[in-house]
Design an enzyme around this catalytic site. Structure first.
Site, PDB file in Angstrom:
ATOM      1  N   TYR A  53       0.839  -1.195   0.000  1.00  0.00           N
ATOM      2  CA  TYR A  53       0.000   0.000   0.000  1.00  0.00           C
ATOM      3  C   TYR A  53       0.879   1.252   0.000  1.00  0.00           C
ATOM      4  O   TYR A  53       1.365   1.676   1.034  1.00  0.00           O
ATOM      5  CB  TYR A  53      -0.914  -0.013   1.224  1.00  0.00           C
ATOM      6  CG  TYR A  53      -2.025   1.006   1.190  1.00  0.00           C
ATOM      7  CD1 TYR A  53      -1.911   2.209   0.489  1.00  0.00           C
ATOM      8  CD2 TYR A  53      -3.219   0.769   1.847  1.00  0.00           C
ATOM      9  CE1 TYR A  53      -2.937   3.126   0.459  1.00  0.00           C
ATOM     10  CE2 TYR A  53      -4.254   1.682   1.827  1.00  0.00           C
ATOM     11  CZ  TYR A  53      -4.101   2.863   1.134  1.00  0.00           C
ATOM     12  OH  TYR A  53      -5.124   3.775   1.113  1.00  0.00           O
ATOM     13  N   TYR A  62      -1.840   3.996 -10.305  1.00  0.00           N
ATOM     14  CA  TYR A  62      -2.890   3.143 -10.902  1.00  0.00           C
ATOM     15  C   TYR A  62      -4.275   3.578 -10.435  1.00  0.00           C
ATOM     16  O   TYR A  62      -5.095   4.061 -11.212  1.00  0.00           O
ATOM     17  CB  TYR A  62      -2.571   1.694 -10.559  1.00  0.00           C
ATOM     18  CG  TYR A  62      -3.691   0.699 -10.393  1.00  0.00           C
ATOM     19  CD1 TYR A  62      -4.519   0.344 -11.465  1.00  0.00           C
ATOM     20  CD2 TYR A  62      -3.886   0.073  -9.166  1.00  0.00           C
ATOM     21  CE1 TYR A  62      -5.518  -0.619 -11.281  1.00  0.00           C
ATOM     22  CE2 TYR A  62      -4.862  -0.888  -8.996  1.00  0.00           C
ATOM     23  CZ  TYR A  62      -5.688  -1.225 -10.037  1.00  0.00           C
ATOM     24  OH  TYR A  62      -6.656  -2.168  -9.848  1.00  0.00           O
TER      25      TYR A  62
END
Ligand SMILES: [Zn+2]
Lengths: 130, 388
Positions: free
Chosen positions: B284, B332
């Protein structure tokens, strides 16, 4: 529950111009933010106490809003062994350094009421005029 | 049952994203969650009728599992609404494995949706009373950025990490994103671009920060036995571990050491593997410092060496260790709680379905979620058939 409500007691003590914290009677830890139970030992006997207001900058970031002066957000390790978020005033934000010794004072007209801010100790971070 | 009994007992059998990017003001988070759920179940050869375990978290929805179950027409016999920020979905995977192996449910749906990008400017953000008085707000930190900026500043002070090394993380993520047609930010990016971008909360510039996009995702989990009869190659959960030590950044004991040290140790112990066995990492990356901290805390380099480790394209396409091969939260998609997307990308890479960005011979992948202000850390070790 008996005794003063922790947050109310804290804000009252800041408004009175002090740097409050709690001390655990069981394990002698400094406790901040205020609580009804000690996070180190689980003891419920927390006494209000007062920091001398001297500490060291543990980390620092400078924020530069488009419409206002840059300001620092710092984490200060107080000598009584607790950490708090604050800001260092009276010197340019970019001159705030990790490791700098700082001293607390209460700013009466903070953005949401009285708040504790810090100033650089003598000899810390004041650049000589060019 | 010991933790080791979970190793390989359950498998991911379906994954999907919803529409990503910007879906427009007429769409709602729950619709993206439902779209992803439908696609993940279809891929698994299952339908909403098969789901008897529901695991979900949606920012601002205190009873997300009730909303999602009603919307999908699911009547779960096992429900888990664990909400530990962006790490929630990796936590859900761990909990789903425990529930499935104990017989509490058979088919677990983990699901998430958010319209974080479309929400800005239309006043749809939920506001409520603070859970606790804040001892930080009076100093006007810009959260969550300032929390991560303080960690980055401390890491730089303590270990000599540089802004250029932070920028290397953003550049590597972008180079991966350029191989992912679904990625939101695909323009070329250089270290110089990152360094020259607007400083938001020093030492982090706008390009050290994740995107704000819309998006949802879903992951379907079942027992290894049942997975063997389903259409896609099972991706087994080999190990999982969770840890959290604080919520507010001012209460984090050491800003350079996260609870990922513990979560990863637990996950590796269950899986019976170490970082040297891992083919790729999906973690993350809300901010560039995350990647450096987590590569250290997940054991890929020593504490303090993360800046060196990410330099010279080592985590970019063609580098020694592929990290965030989808382009990550930096390039992304990042709808606010990114943790479901590392699971989706790791699954696709292990199956060999990652298109242009597919890495050869991915047997074991780590998916790592982060929640709050470097607070909740959850690590999963995933593997293909050869890892059992
Ligand atoms: Zn105590």
């Amino acid at each position: 529950m008996t005794g003063p409500a922790p947050h109310r007691e804290y804000t009252d003590r800041v408004a009175a111009g002090t740097v409050p914290c709690q001390t655990c009677d069981g394990c002698l830890s400094a406790v901040f933010p205020p609580r009804v139970i000690c996070p180190s030992c689980g003891g419920a006997d927390l006494r209000w106490s007062e920091s001398a207001g001297l500490g060291t900058v543990y980390s620092a970031s400078v924020l530069s809003p488009r419409d206002a002066d840059p300001y620092s957000v710092v984490l200060v390790d107080l000598d009584e062994r607790f950490r708090m978020m604050s800001t260092v005033v009276d010197i340019p934000a970019r001159d705030v350094r990790i490791g700098m010794r700082v001293r607390a004072r209460v700013e009466r007209d903070g953005p949401s009421g009285p708040r504790i801010v810090f100033t650089a100790e003598e000899g810390e971070g004041r650049h000589e005029p060019a | 049952m010991s933790p080791r009994d979970l190793r390989g007992a359950t498998a991911i059998v379906g994954v999907a994203e919803s529409d990503l990017g910007e879906v427009g003001p007429d769409r709602y988070a729950i619709e993206l969650a439902a779209q992803a759920a439908g696609a993940a179940l279809a891929e698994a050869g299952l339908t909403t009728r098969d789901v008897d375990g529901l695991f979900c978290a949606i920012a601002g929805r205190g009873m997300a599992p009730l909303d999602v179950a009603e919307y999908l027409g699911i009547r779960p016999r096992y429900t888990d609404g664990t909400m530990v920020g962006g790490s929630s979905f990796v936590s859900h995977l761990h909990h789903a494995a425990l529930a499935i192996t104990s017989g509490a449910c058979d088919v677990a749906l983990i699901v998430y949706g958010s319209t974080a990008r479309s929400d800005s400017g239309r006043g749809r953000l939920a506001t409520g009373p603070p859970e606790l008085p804040s001892y930080e707000a009076a100093y006007r930190p810009r959260m969550p950025i300032t929390g991560y900026a303080l960690a980055a500043a401390r890491h730089m002070h303590q270990f000599g990490t540089t802004r250029t090394q932070l920028a290397e993380v953003a550049v590597a993520a972008r180079r991966w994103a350029r191989l992912n047609p679904k990625a939101f930010a695909r323009d070329p990016l250089t270290v110089e671009d990152v360094l020259a971008a607007r400083m938001v909360s020093s030492p982090l510039t706008s390009l050290d920060c994740c995107l704000v996009t819309d998006g949802g995702g879903a992951v379907v989990v079942t027992s290894a036995a049942r997975a063997a009869d389903l259409p896609r190659p099972p991706v087994y959960l080999l190990g999982a571990g969770e840890a959290h030590w604080h919520r507010a950044i001012s209460q984090m004991p050491d800003l350079t050491v996260t609870a990922a040290t513990e979560s990863s140790a637990r996950a590796y112990a269950m899986a019976g593997v170490g970082p040297e066995d891992v083919d790729m990492v999906q973690l993350y990356d809300a901010f560039t410092i995350n990647t450096i901290l987590f590569l250290e805390d997940l054991g890929f380099c020593a504490k303090g060496e993360g800046g060196d480790f990410v330099s010279g394209g080592r985590i970019a396409p063609g580098g020694d260790l592929p990290v965030n091969t989808n382009g990550g939260g930096l390039s992304y998609c990042h709808p606010g709680m990114y943790g479901i997307f590392p699971l989706i990308e790791a699954t696709r890479q292990i199956r060999g379905e990652a298109g242009m960005r597919q890495q050869p011979g991915v047997t074991i992948a780590v998916a790592h979620g982060n929640g709050g202000q470097l607070s909740s850390q959850v690590t999963a070790v995933l593997g293909g058939r050869d890892s059992l």
